[in-house]
Scaffold this motif. Structure first.
Motif, PDB file in Angstrom:
ATOM      1  N   ARG A 171       0.763  -1.132  -0.135  1.00  0.00           N
ATOM      2  CA  ARG A 171       0.104  -0.035   0.024  1.00  0.00           C
ATOM      3  C   ARG A 171       0.919   1.307  -0.054  1.00  0.00           C
ATOM      4  N   GLU A 172       0.394   2.161  -0.791  1.00  0.00           N
ATOM      5  CA  GLU A 172       1.109   3.457  -0.733  1.00  0.00           C
ATOM      6  C   GLU A 172       0.969   4.340   0.606  1.00  0.00           C
ATOM      7  N   LEU A 173       2.192   5.178   0.728  1.00  0.00           N
ATOM      8  CA  LEU A 173       2.095   5.905   2.077  1.00  0.00           C
ATOM      9  C   LEU A 173       1.736   7.413   1.397  1.00  0.00           C
ATOM     10  N   SER A 174       0.745   8.152   2.142  1.00  0.00           N
ATOM     11  CA  SER A 174       0.280   9.435   1.596  1.00  0.00           C
ATOM     12  C   SER A 174      -0.009  10.221   2.967  1.00  0.00           C
ATOM     13  N   ILE A 175       0.035  11.512   2.900  1.00  0.00           N
ATOM     14  CA  ILE A 175      -0.169  12.433   3.962  1.00  0.00           C
ATOM     15  C   ILE A 175      -1.688  12.426   4.528  1.00  0.00           C
ATOM     16  N   GLU A 176      -2.539  12.180   3.569  1.00  0.00           N
ATOM     17  CA  GLU A 176      -3.950  11.931   4.119  1.00  0.00           C
ATOM     18  C   GLU A 176      -3.962  10.513   4.845  1.00  0.00           C
ATOM     19  N   ASP A 177      -3.354   9.438   4.440  1.00  0.00           N
ATOM     20  CA  ASP A 177      -3.564   8.263   5.095  1.00  0.00           C
ATOM     21  C   ASP A 177      -2.751   8.674   6.582  1.00  0.00           C
ATOM     22  N   ALA A 178      -1.591   9.188   6.626  1.00  0.00           N
ATOM     23  CA  ALA A 178      -0.804   9.544   7.832  1.00  0.00           C
ATOM     24  C   ALA A 178      -1.784   9.993   8.827  1.00  0.00           C
ATOM     25  N   HIS A 179      -2.520  11.293   8.511  1.00  0.00           N
ATOM     26  CA  HIS A 179      -3.442  11.758   9.196  1.00  0.00           C
ATOM     27  C   HIS A 179      -4.382  10.778   9.725  1.00  0.00           C
TER      28      HIS A 179
END
Length: 228
Positions: free
Chosen positions: A77-85
């Motif tokens: 799965r990709e990392l993203s700022i939205e998912d980090a939040h």
């Protein structure tokens, strides 16, 4: 005297071993977001058949680290700022609930187990053994959360925690970050030993927020080179 190196984990089955190897590769970025997980290639590289590798991918999918599309394959799965939040918000919800309940129920045995894992984390970091340090860090947190005496809370937390570990590895570390993290760990444990749910929750919120700030600093374009 140089501390003894922590013993490597013993895996009961080939599927356990494959899961551990793929898990570590994903967490440290060796298998980056979007990387294809090809059964034949992975089985060859790990010297085993495809069956345990297939089971390992299934387990990592259940943790939310891998995406599997039938007849198309599997990817990290990709990392993203939205998912980090989103991961940060869910950690706050679940872990703060767990630590509040744990602090009210904490026993001497809970404290002993948590301190042992915290010492193991320090020892592994001094030796530069990042894999052992990561496992001891996880064991430390879950030793405290287990004191909440809620099987379902821990099960709900597991996939969120594992996804959060990917972002923790993606974060920045200033020279003083390790000492600050250790102070945060000690404060959380001290509040639990004192049976103070409010103080434990406050200490844990600060710990999670600080970790999240390091992640976002690293992931935000143009901000990665600022001093922490």
């Amino acid at each position: 005297m140089t501390p003894a190196r922590p013993a490597p984990p013993v895996h009961a089955t080939l599927a356990d071993a494959a899961t551990a190897r793929l898990h570590e590769a994903i967490l440290v970025g060796e298998l980056a977001g979007g990387a294809a997980l090809r059964l034949t290639d992975l089985a060859t590289s790990m010297g085993m058949s495809m069956m345990p590798v297939r089971e390992a991918i299934r387990r990592l999918e259940a943790l939310g680290l891998v995406e599997v599309i039938p007849h198309r394959g599997a990817w990290v799965r990709e990392l993203s700022i939205e998912d980090a939040h989103d991961t940060h918000d869910m950690r706050m919800l679940l872990e703060v609930t767990a630590i509040e309940r744990a602090a009210a129920r904490f026993t001497d045995q809970d404290a002993e187990r948590a301190r042992a894992f915290l010492q193991r984390n320090i020892q592994a970091l001094e030796l530069g053994d990042q894999a052992a340090a990561r496992q001891a860090h996880t064991d430390y947190h879950f030793a405290m959360y287990a004191a909440a005496r809620s099987r379902w809370l821990l099960r709900a937390l597991e996939p969120v925690w594992q996804n959060g570990e990917r972002y923790r590895f993606a974060g920045t570390r200033s020279p003083g970050a390790r000492a600050q993290i250790m102070r945060e760990h000690e404060a959380i444990l001290a509040a639990c030993v004192a049976h103070d749910p409010a103080a434990a929750a406050t200490a844990l919120r600060g710990h999670i927020d600080n970790a999240h700030a390091r992640v976002i600093e690293k992931m935000t374009p143009g901000d990665g080179d600022r001093p922490a």
